[in-house]
Design an enzyme around this catalytic site. Structure first.
Site, PDB file in Angstrom:
ATOM      1  N   MET A   1       0.456 -12.815 -11.019  1.00  0.00           N
ATOM      2  CA  MET A   1       0.930 -12.404 -12.344  1.00  0.00           C
ATOM      3  C   MET A   1       1.413 -10.956 -12.289  1.00  0.00           C
ATOM      4  SD  MET A   1      -1.313 -14.446 -15.115  1.00  0.00           S
ATOM      5  CE  MET A   1      -2.728 -13.372 -15.131  1.00  0.00           C
ATOM      6  N   GLY A   2       1.712 -10.462 -11.079  1.00  0.00           N
ATOM      7  CA  GLY A   2       2.205  -9.098 -10.942  1.00  0.00           C
ATOM      8  C   GLY A   2       1.095  -8.074 -11.060  1.00  0.00           C
TER       9      GLY A   2
ATOM     10  N   HIS B   1      -1.924  -5.369  -6.437  1.00  0.00           N
ATOM     11  CA  HIS B   1      -2.844  -4.414  -5.823  1.00  0.00           C
ATOM     12  C   HIS B   1      -3.155  -4.891  -4.410  1.00  0.00           C
ATOM     13  CE1 HIS B   1      -5.810  -7.480  -6.748  1.00  0.00           C
ATOM     14  NE2 HIS B   1      -5.592  -7.356  -8.054  1.00  0.00           N
TER      15      HIS B   1
ATOM     16  N   HIS C   1      -3.772  -8.664  -3.775  1.00  0.00           N
ATOM     17  CA  HIS C   1      -2.556  -9.474  -3.648  1.00  0.00           C
ATOM     18  C   HIS C   1      -1.913  -9.242  -2.282  1.00  0.00           C
ATOM     19  CE1 HIS C   1      -2.594  -8.712  -8.178  1.00  0.00           C
ATOM     20  NE2 HIS C   1      -2.606 -10.038  -8.118  1.00  0.00           N
TER      21      HIS C   1
ATOM     22  N   LYS D   1     -11.392 -14.616  -5.164  1.00  0.00           N
ATOM     23  CA  LYS D   1     -11.792 -13.861  -6.356  1.00  0.00           C
ATOM     24  C   LYS D   1     -11.818 -14.766  -7.587  1.00  0.00           C
ATOM     25  CE  LYS D   1     -11.753 -10.278  -9.367  1.00  0.00           C
ATOM     26  NZ  LYS D   1     -11.035 -10.830 -10.501  1.00  0.00           N
TER      27      LYS D   1
ATOM     28  N   GLN E   1     -10.572 -21.329  -9.973  1.00  0.00           N
ATOM     29  CA  GLN E   1      -9.130 -21.606  -9.917  1.00  0.00           C
ATOM     30  C   GLN E   1      -8.759 -22.185  -8.552  1.00  0.00           C
ATOM     31  OE1 GLN E   1      -6.166 -18.643 -11.396  1.00  0.00           O
ATOM     32  NE2 GLN E   1      -5.779 -18.251  -9.241  1.00  0.00           N
TER      33      GLN E   1
ATOM     34  N   SER F   1      -8.821  -5.882  -9.378  1.00  0.00           N
ATOM     35  CA  SER F   1      -8.272  -6.756 -10.403  1.00  0.00           C
ATOM     36  C   SER F   1      -7.196  -5.992 -11.153  1.00  0.00           C
ATOM     37  CB  SER F   1      -9.379  -7.180 -11.372  1.00  0.00           C
ATOM     38  OG  SER F   1      -8.808  -7.656 -12.577  1.00  0.00           O
ATOM     39  N   SER F   2      -6.149  -6.699 -11.550  1.00  0.00           N
ATOM     40  CA  SER F   2      -5.104  -6.038 -12.344  1.00  0.00           C
ATOM     41  C   SER F   2      -5.699  -5.483 -13.626  1.00  0.00           C
ATOM     42  CB  SER F   2      -3.987  -7.035 -12.674  1.00  0.00           C
ATOM     43  OG  SER F   2      -3.476  -7.588 -11.492  1.00  0.00           O
ATOM     44  N   ARG F   3      -6.788  -6.095 -14.109  1.00  0.00           N
ATOM     45  CA  ARG F   3      -7.396  -5.665 -15.375  1.00  0.00           C
ATOM     46  C   ARG F   3      -8.266  -4.411 -15.212  1.00  0.00           C
ATOM     47  NH1 ARG F   3      -7.453 -11.587 -16.402  1.00  0.00           N
ATOM     48  NH2 ARG F   3      -6.232 -11.931 -18.278  1.00  0.00           N
TER      49      ARG F   3
END
Ligand code: AMP
Length: 302
Positions: A36-37, A40, A43, A155, A159, A191-193
């Site tokens: 989802m872009g 980091h 990815h 991670k 999923q 995490s992107s978050r």
């Protein structure tokens, strides 16, 4: 590196790069890393794995509206497209597929993938419809990109397990490869978050990986000085003790709101009983302020 935003662009990229027949060819011409872009190092580690497995690597960058609940962070999800392209180029990616939401979903869309009962437990219990949305977009990406191999992070363990399940249940001609979780030196899973976290939040967020470590420590605690690190370890402690040790760490952090802490079968995500032996995943989800974080570790319970 070629950037494509629709099927025609993908076909052209395949032709330009000389990518072979796709999933039915028997070889590993093309590996896909769906993202989802806001890329980091986690990815990037998956991209490197993909490069080891296939001659060409495609990365998709798509913030999938279907997998966000109505009160979740779809509109404020980080979008860092230019930096993502730079990261992909630096990792030797051949094709970046970045469709718009309008290109991906017909306005009168009817059909999607159901994640079944397995999609309604653990993450599915707290994010209804999330795993349906994930599987639907992943199947669409497989159909559009036609990779021989697709790489996903451990991670997001449920999923990954659900994608393996979908490939088996629907006979999809793609091999699924899982990559290990990349962490900050202090244990926080990338995490992107994480970029939402304030300094205080980030300190609180560390309780997730520390809790998993405490659980893993129980599994590893054979009284023979076995190393206690996050990862697969051999042990003999019962599931209840593992959960208790992990929960104690979470409960000591008052600014965490825990959604779940579970010890589950890696393939089905059903909670394991106290007599369970073999692999199990200790998985946690918690909210720090308005940021929801997940993490997990694989244990070997003997
Ligand atoms: P996302 O962009 O969050 O949808 O993630 C794209 C892929 O990267 C998924 O397969 C994730 O499981 C994987 N991923 C996310 N965080 C990490 C991490 N810290 N280490 C390894 N893989 C990750």
């Amino acid at each position: 590196m070629i950037v494509a935003d629709d099927r025609a662009g993908l076909l052209k990229a395949r032709e330009t790069l000389g990518i072979g027949a796709g999933a039915f060819s028997g070889g590993s011409a093309l590996a896909l890393v769906p993202t989802m872009g806001a890329l980091h190092e986690g990815h990037r580690s998956l991209i490197r794995l993909a490069r080891e497995r296939a001659a060409h690597v495609a990365v998709s960058i798509f913030v999938n509206p279907l997998q966000f609940g109505p009160t979740e962070d779809y509109s404020r999800y980080p979008r860092t497209f230019d930096a993502d392209l730079e990261a992909c180029a630096a990792e030797g990616v051949g094709v970046v597929f970045a469709p718009s939401a309008e290109d991906m979903y017909l306005p009168d869309r009817q059909v999607g993938v159901s994640a079944g009962e397995m999609g309604s437990v653990v993450e599915g219990e707290f994010r209804p419809g999330h795993l349906d949305g994930v599987l639907t977009v992943v199947l669409k990406l497989f159909n559009l990109v036609q990779p021989d191999v697709a790489v996903f992070g451990q991670k997001d363990a449920q999923q990954l397990a659900m994608i393996r399940r979908m490939v088996a249940d629907l006979n999809l001609p793609v091999s699924i490869l899982g990559g290990p979780t990349v962490r900050e030196p202090d244990g926080l899973a990338l995490s992107s978050r994480n970029r939402y976290l304030s300094r205080d939040d980030r300190v609180a967020a560390l309780a997730l990986s520390r809790a998993l470590e405490a659980g893993a420590g129980q599994a590893l605690d054979r009284g023979d000085g076995a190393t206690r690190t996050l990862g697969v370890g051999a042990g003999r402690r019962a599931p209840a003790e593992i959960r208790r040790a992990a929960l104690a760490v979470l409960e000591a952090e008052p600014s965490l709101a825990v959604d779940y802490l579970v010890l589950v079968d890696p393939a089905t995500f059903a909670e394991v009983g106290d007599d369970h032996t073999g692999e199990a995943i200790l998985a946690v989800a918690a909210r720090v302020g308005s940021t929801r974080l997940i993490d997990n570790v694989t244990l070997d319970i003997r």
